[in-house]
Design an enzyme around this catalytic site. Sequence first.
Site, PDB file in Angstrom:
ATOM      1  CB  ALA A  45     -11.746 -16.633 -16.028  1.00 60.38           C
ATOM      2  NE  ARG A 338     -24.713  -4.206 -13.839  1.00 56.15           N
ATOM      3  CZ  ARG A 338     -23.590  -4.855 -13.560  1.00 56.15           C
ATOM      4  NH1 ARG A 338     -22.792  -5.216 -14.550  1.00 56.15           N
ATOM      5  NH2 ARG A 338     -23.273  -5.145 -12.314  1.00 56.15           N
TER       6      ARG A 338
END
Length: 671
Positions: A45, A338
Amino acid sequence: MSKLDNKVPEGPLSEKWTKYRSEMPLVAPNNKRNIEVIVVGTGLAGASAAATLGELGYQVKAFCFHDSPRRAHSIAAQGGINAAKNYQNDGDSVYRLFYDTIKGGDYRSREGNVHRLAEVSRDIIDQCVAQGVPFAREYGGNLANRSFGGVQVSRTFYARGQTGQQLLLGAYSALSRQISLGSVKMYNRHEMLDLVKVEGKARGIIARNLISGKLERFAAHSVVLATGGYGNVYYLSTNAMGSNVTAAWTAHRRGAYFANPCYCQIHPTCIPVSGDYQSKLTLMSESLRNDGRVWVPKSHVDVEAIRAGEIKPEELPEERRDYYLERIYPAFGNLVPRDVASRAAKYVCDENRGVGSTGLAVYLDFASAIERYGHSEAVSKNEPNASIEKVKEWGTAVVSAKYGNLFEMYEKITGENPYKTPMRIFPAVHYTMGGIWVDYNLETTVPGLFALGEANFSDHGANRLGASALMQGLADGYFVIPYTIGTFLANEIRTPKISPDLPEFFEIENDVRDRIKRLLNVQGSRSVESFHRELGVKIMWEYCGMSRNGEGLKIARDKVRKLRKEFWSNVYVPHTDSDGEEYNPELEKALRVADFFELAELMIIDALDRHESCGGHFREEYATEEGEAQRNDKDYTYVAAWEFNGLEDDPILHKEELVFENVELKTRSYK
């Protein structure tokens, strides 16, 4: 308590981002040259943001605490990056990626941000291919895709098991170009220790030079944080040992609200804990669940036999194995999200069917995939009657081509050959969905302060789908912040260059110096490491980990407060300079652990306040008869954004109500 303005544009969901870019205020090129921007963090990022802002003409100062941006934790993301390209022609679309992300996050994320993420995902792949990222390709030359948890299409682009590393090298090359052109000035081995505000706006940072130990002041018109998540509050996690919350937490102390801190993702595919000596855990990519099948023995007798060495796991007959994910969730099988896969692993281990010496592991088996690929190779080689040995040899080669470096890593760590013996895996702390609250512009509650990637809360709700972290990091850096930062900077073109010699900078610098001296002067008897381990393993994982309950959380808060008090009265930080102006990794660690103590209490407060189970936040009191998460949409369909209120008083809760106009709120089902 106040309600927060998320600044999501009006209009149809699919048109919001296009309309926004058409109407947003702009900064002319001649004005960009006079505006400075600080970017803290140079992972995916941060590096992509610094490179793009530099390319646009802004004067950028980029900071990382590593010796090079190439060492950012982004390199550890192995499995892939999502994008709605629909190369497989299997029904994928921007809307489907949007919907899967909203659903995967258990309906606790903001529609506008998530749809924008799905839209720009397609541009990310084009950008990275142009940079030379070596994505895997199919026989015909098209980019290859595979599936990840929580979806029924193949949309994950990958570079074997090194996707994060290859994407980071692409972003680093773009960043290096801007450094060479002078539009970005790089500050390696500098750690942000505080945020400086001038007249209420973020105007700079105080950073510690980690080589000399000196504090330095840096000023700019705006500050961008891209400093990752806070999973290391648990001590044992899949994060790099240096990953920490300090930059984000100091911003929180200076007025940036912290959102949904209790949302922590437990990844189901990690190498299990093997001893007290460990300081981190190793992630085995979720991509392995494409071909690996998860199982445990049906009988505790077989579990004991395997532990005693009387039978090898690969020798256990199929009828005595429980492929529990395929049994419980037939529609998604081994590719459930998950949080679902992690809880299922916990349940079978709670039934004393876990494997390994500790009983806290399940198997991830590739025997079926090896045989399947081997038979396919036999047909393609016109040898349909090839021996089983030959079939396994060919199948192993195919699996190796797809996942070989992951298998090598597993074998080096465990000493076991995963091509022959099933891998042992168990859930571990991985990604944090909570983070600094940001609006649609990625701006925090401090004007001029922006947060990107895992440092903010915005895109994943209560659970992140696999291969979405890289997507968000690059989306925020390459394609979102270059636009949205203009909404602030367009009003700053008449603001002269900010001086780091303003009184506000000296005031904050003195605050940091006092905090450092306080730590160094304790001269107690316990190491920083011992405090961190006790906080993470004995308190946070035990009471606020894979599952939580109200009674345990109250106990945890009391324990955190007592341990924090002991930390500040009994920690020992070795040093030779009383001001900390020296190379001192133990001081670095102590400052980070001090922030983890404060964050840990906020996580517990947030978990106590949310009387429901959703995604990575599983309250045992709020579960269905089947043990699934039970949301409370009537009372908790909001983002909990906490305002810092000192350490003695409770933080102040602000709510951003989540409005769902394009998806129907319903119980997640992967069955």
